[in-house]
Design a protein around this motif. Structure first.
Motif, PDB file in Angstrom:
ATOM      1  N   THR A 127       0.789  -1.145   0.024  1.00 26.29           N
ATOM      2  CA  THR A 127       0.001   0.182   0.002  1.00 26.29           C
ATOM      3  C   THR A 127       0.847   1.230  -0.066  1.00 26.29           C
ATOM      4  N   ALA A 135       4.745   6.608   1.490  1.00 30.03           N
ATOM      5  CA  ALA A 135       4.352   5.994   3.111  1.00 30.03           C
ATOM      6  C   ALA A 135       3.443   4.880   2.648  1.00 30.03           C
ATOM      7  N   GLU A 136       3.412   3.941   3.545  1.00 25.79           N
ATOM      8  CA  GLU A 136       2.555   2.894   3.394  1.00 25.79           C
ATOM      9  C   GLU A 136       1.117   3.395   3.907  1.00 25.79           C
ATOM     10  N   ARG A 137       0.136   3.632   3.278  1.00 21.78           N
ATOM     11  CA  ARG A 137      -1.283   3.743   3.472  1.00 21.78           C
ATOM     12  C   ARG A 137      -2.384   3.025   2.995  1.00 21.78           C
ATOM     13  N   ASP A 182      -5.342  10.146   6.912  1.00 18.25           N
ATOM     14  CA  ASP A 182      -4.004  10.447   7.256  1.00 18.25           C
ATOM     15  C   ASP A 182      -3.503   9.487   8.335  1.00 18.25           C
ATOM     16  N   ALA A 230      -3.898   6.458   8.919  1.00 21.27           N
ATOM     17  CA  ALA A 230      -3.665   5.275   8.515  1.00 21.27           C
ATOM     18  C   ALA A 230      -2.200   5.323   7.919  1.00 21.27           C
ATOM     19  N   ILE A 231      -1.477   6.461   7.775  1.00 20.39           N
ATOM     20  CA  ILE A 231      -0.130   6.603   7.330  1.00 20.39           C
ATOM     21  C   ILE A 231       1.174   5.848   8.213  1.00 20.39           C
ATOM     22  N   ARG A 232       1.887   5.056   7.727  1.00 20.26           N
ATOM     23  CA  ARG A 232       2.833   4.343   8.303  1.00 20.26           C
ATOM     24  C   ARG A 232       4.109   4.337   7.563  1.00 20.26           C
ATOM     25  N   SER A 233       5.267   4.480   8.159  1.00 13.69           N
ATOM     26  CA  SER A 233       6.616   4.450   7.582  1.00 13.69           C
ATOM     27  C   SER A 233       6.727   5.653   6.556  1.00 13.69           C
ATOM     28  N   PRO A 234       6.355   6.572   6.893  1.00 14.24           N
ATOM     29  CA  PRO A 234       6.476   8.039   6.004  1.00 14.24           C
ATOM     30  C   PRO A 234       7.935   8.392   5.748  1.00 14.24           C
ATOM     31  N   THR A 257      -1.759  16.715  10.097  1.00 17.62           N
ATOM     32  CA  THR A 257      -0.633  15.881   9.647  1.00 17.62           C
ATOM     33  C   THR A 257       0.500  16.782   8.867  1.00 17.62           C
ATOM     34  N   ASN A 303       4.141  17.191  10.561  1.00 16.84           N
ATOM     35  CA  ASN A 303       5.413  16.815   9.735  1.00 16.84           C
ATOM     36  C   ASN A 303       6.237  18.114   9.028  1.00 16.84           C
TER      37      ASN A 303
END
Length: 170
Positions: free
Chosen positions: A4, A82-84, A89, A91-95, A119, A123
């Motif tokens: 994703t 990112a993974e999403r 927002d 659900a954003i992982r590993s940005p 978000t 960031n």
């Protein structure tokens, strides 16, 4: 499980950019259309149209981008990838952070950076910490997931108008 990983679009800027509006990361509707803020319920084009005092919704996507650039407004995102799953927002992982400082270094007329949502602000402010000479503005998200009334959002976004006018008058 399928990947994703989502990726940001290229920045929309030129040498006239005085205000840079940063989102978090394009959602599924935007990625599918290959256009910033493509979800029909996203208020971005109405909100930024109010700032530049032009009906951007009535224009083609390419003409919207040209109108923004002509008004001194640029677009990009604070997250490069990112993974999403989905578009939220939360659900954003590993940005992976976008190179905001690198982009800004090439924008000689830049006076302000506005963050479209919490978000983006969190960031973006982290990435730009310690950078001098720019006004940073946190805005309510244009996303339909952020449920404040559009009129309320528009009042907050209208605070960008003086930033653009001030830049023109320099």
């Amino acid at each position: 499980m399928t990947s994703t990983i989502k990726r940001a679009f290229a920045p929309v800027v030129d040498e006239r950019t005085r205000l840079l509006v940063l989102g978090s990361l394009p959602g599924d509707a935007s990625l599918k259309a290959a256009q910033y803020y493509a979800h029909p319920k996203n208020g971005f084009w109405r909100l930024i149209g109010g700032v530049v005092e032009r009906d951007l919704v009535a224009l083609t996507y390419e003409d919207r981008l040209e109108a923004l650039k002509a008004a001194g407004v640029g677009l990009w995102d604070v997250i490069a990838s990112a993974e999403r799953p989905g578009s939220l927002d939360a659900a954003i992982r590993s940005p992976e952070a976008a190179d905001l400082r690198g982009l800004i270094a090439g924008l000689p007329e830049l006076r302000a950076v506005a963050f479209n949502g919490a978000t983006a602000a969190r960031n973006g402010r982290r990435a730009l910490a310690g950078l001098e000479g720019l006004t940073l503005v946190d805005l309510p998200s244009s996303s339909p997931a952020h449920t404040r009334p559009l009129a309320e959002k528009a009042a907050a976004w209208a605070t960008l108008k003086p930033v653009l006018r001030e830049s023109v008058e320099r």
